[in-house]
Enzyme design. Structure first.
Site, PDB file in Angstrom:
ATOM      1  N   HIS A   1      35.906  41.513  44.516  1.00  0.00           N
ATOM      2  CA  HIS A   1      34.683  40.791  44.882  1.00  0.00           C
ATOM      3  C   HIS A   1      34.105  41.393  46.169  1.00  0.00           C
ATOM      4  O   HIS A   1      34.382  40.925  47.271  1.00  0.00           O
ATOM      5  CB  HIS A   1      34.997  39.311  45.071  1.00  0.00           C
ATOM      6  CG  HIS A   1      33.779  38.448  45.070  1.00  0.00           C
ATOM      7  ND1 HIS A   1      33.826  37.076  45.023  1.00  0.00           N
ATOM      8  CD2 HIS A   1      32.446  38.753  45.108  1.00  0.00           C
ATOM      9  CE1 HIS A   1      32.611  36.572  45.048  1.00  0.00           C
ATOM     10  NE2 HIS A   1      31.754  37.580  45.103  1.00  0.00           N
TER      11      HIS A   1
ATOM     12  N   ARG B   1      29.779  34.041  39.230  1.00  0.00           N
ATOM     13  CA  ARG B   1      31.092  33.420  39.306  1.00  0.00           C
ATOM     14  C   ARG B   1      31.795  33.611  37.973  1.00  0.00           C
ATOM     15  O   ARG B   1      31.184  33.508  36.903  1.00  0.00           O
ATOM     16  CB  ARG B   1      30.990  31.931  39.647  1.00  0.00           C
ATOM     17  CG  ARG B   1      30.546  31.655  41.078  1.00  0.00           C
ATOM     18  CD  ARG B   1      31.546  32.160  42.113  1.00  0.00           C
ATOM     19  NE  ARG B   1      31.140  31.890  43.488  1.00  0.00           N
ATOM     20  CZ  ARG B   1      30.486  32.750  44.263  1.00  0.00           C
ATOM     21  NH1 ARG B   1      30.122  33.933  43.772  1.00  0.00           N
ATOM     22  NH2 ARG B   1      30.182  32.430  45.503  1.00  0.00           N
TER      23      ARG B   1
ATOM     24  N   ASN C   1      23.437  37.896  51.965  1.00  0.00           N
ATOM     25  CA  ASN C   1      23.913  39.033  51.171  1.00  0.00           C
ATOM     26  C   ASN C   1      23.313  39.063  49.771  1.00  0.00           C
ATOM     27  O   ASN C   1      23.851  39.697  48.869  1.00  0.00           O
ATOM     28  CB  ASN C   1      25.439  39.053  51.114  1.00  0.00           C
ATOM     29  CG  ASN C   1      26.048  37.721  50.708  1.00  0.00           C
ATOM     30  OD1 ASN C   1      25.336  36.770  50.386  1.00  0.00           O
ATOM     31  ND2 ASN C   1      27.367  37.644  50.714  1.00  0.00           N
TER      32      ASN C   1
ATOM     33  N   GLN D   1      40.749  34.075  42.765  1.00  0.00           N
ATOM     34  CA  GLN D   1      40.573  35.235  43.635  1.00  0.00           C
ATOM     35  C   GLN D   1      41.527  35.124  44.821  1.00  0.00           C
ATOM     36  O   GLN D   1      41.508  34.091  45.484  1.00  0.00           O
ATOM     37  CB  GLN D   1      39.118  35.341  44.115  1.00  0.00           C
ATOM     38  CG  GLN D   1      38.163  35.639  42.991  1.00  0.00           C
ATOM     39  CD  GLN D   1      36.744  35.984  43.427  1.00  0.00           C
ATOM     40  OE1 GLN D   1      35.993  36.589  42.681  1.00  0.00           O
ATOM     41  NE2 GLN D   1      36.361  35.579  44.622  1.00  0.00           N
TER      42      GLN D   1
END
Length: 386
Positions: A333, A285, A147, A314
């Site tokens: 995210h 991050r 990704n 998260q």
């Protein structure tokens, strides 16, 4: 037989999709540089399906159960008595995504007596304590490059959204207004700006390539300097550190992994050296930046905007200050979890599992930790203590 514990995000609020916006995906069989996309022996899903949520199961159930393994899928990963903690005790393999990370802390790794393999469905394995993984002899793997381009596209989108003041302008339309002066009072052209990336690996380099046609100046800093011919091709300016680079940039994008060398990098001191009115994009991050320093810089005007899709923890709590700071373009995210990316990282996860169960080597490009040390991509990208 193995117990595989898979932690995925919840299904859509209105239920798992019965249909999709598009009927197919473009066929991509390799990444920039020539690495092939995942090549498992088979798959049990249709590319373009929602695979990263609980009902999608990364398309793994038929494969695992046909081999006699047990698959447990949950989204319940946090808090005392979570399903994750209860099932982890005797799990052999843990799979999770950076977007809904199952944090494998030293305490959890110590409690998981059977755990041998931790797989990141996607890229970025910092939710696994790599020091503890090394100490306990775990193998840690991720679906490298699956990704990366998805995230790079998200960076470009967020850069343009901030610089052109897109989100407040769109809100004007939704609210029934036509306040042109208010919309353009914070809108600029990207053309001619200086853009720098902290790290120029797969994502950072892809961002630079995609921004080059905008006629911007391109800068980068990285532990590994790019080849001279590539610097010449893209007209890149290299800097020995983030501290050396950021004073030159109107836009800074963070594309580095989280490890001891990058944690807390963007604090009040570093941000104060940036141009007044610079933009900061972080899809790497959250802990690479100081959470509260970002808020202070946005309120003072030192930063003209901050955007990204990474938070800590998260999912982010409802009262996380980044939800309400001014001039932000935050999303959950999602940058690396497009349906296109999901097809690749689900296939890559299966490829890793096939190798593991068949006793064949996991490809080096997928490896982060093996045999008590950083390995493969991990040795290039991460650092551990001790």
């Amino acid at each position: 037989m193995a117990k595989v514990l898979c932690v995925l995000y919840d299904d859509p609020k209105d239920g798992y999709p019965a249909s999709y916006a598009r009927d197919d995906l473009p066929v991509i069989d390799h990444y920039p540089g020539g690495q092939t996309t995942p090549t498992p022996h088979g798959t049990d899903f249709t590319p373009g399906q929602l695979l990263g949520s609980v009902s999608g199961e990364l398309g793994l159930r038929t494969f695992l159960e046909s081999r006699g393994h047990t698959l447990v899928v949950t989204s319940d990963k946090d808090g005392a008595g979570s399903v994750f903690d209860r099932e982890l005790v005797d799990a052999d393999i843990v799979i999770s995504q950076p977007f809904w990370p199952a944090y494998l802390t030293p305490e959890r790794i110590a409690a998981a007596k059977n755990l041998k393999l931790a797989v990141t469905a996607g890229i970025g394995s910092d939710h696994v304590d790599l020091d503890a993984a090394v100490a306990h002899g775990l193998t840690v793997a991720e679906v490298t490059y699956s990704n990366s381009i998805s995230v790079a596209e998200h960076v470009v989108m967020m850069t343009l959204a901030l610089v052109r003041n897109y989100l407040p302008s769109h809100r004007t339309v939704l609210d029934g207004g036509w306040d042109i002066a208010d919309c353009v009072a914070r809108s600029y052209d990207l053309e001619g700006m200086q853009v720098g990336t902290v790290a120029a690996g797969r994502i950072g380099l892809a961002v630079l390539r995609r921004l080059a046609p905008f006629d911007v100046g391109l800068h980068y800093t990285d532990r590994h300097r790019l080849p001279a011919e590539l610097e010449q091709e893209l007209n890149l300016s290299w800097h020995g550190s983030a501290a050396e680079m950021v004073p030159h940039c109107d836009v800074v994008t963070i594309n580095a992994p989280l490890h001891p060398e990058t944690e807390g990098l963007f604090d009040d001191k570093l941000i104060s050296t940036m141009k007044r009115g610079a933009y900061l994009i972080n899809t790497a991050r959250a802990l690479i930046v100081d959470r509260d320093a970002i808020g202070r810089a946005l309120r003072s005007g030192q930063l003209a905007g901050y955007a990204g899709d990474v938070w800590y923890p998260q999912p982010a709590p409802a009262d996380h200050p980044w939800r309400t700071v001014p001039h932000q373009g935050m999303t959950p995210h999602i940058s690396g979890s497009s349906l296109s990316a999901q097809a690749r990282y689900a296939a890559g996860t299966r490829e890793i599992l096939e190798s593991w169960f068949d006793g064949t080597p996991i490809p080096d490009e997928y490896l982060i930790v093996r045999g008590g040390a950083l390995a493969g991509t991990g040795a290039h990208s991460y650092a551990v203590n001790g």
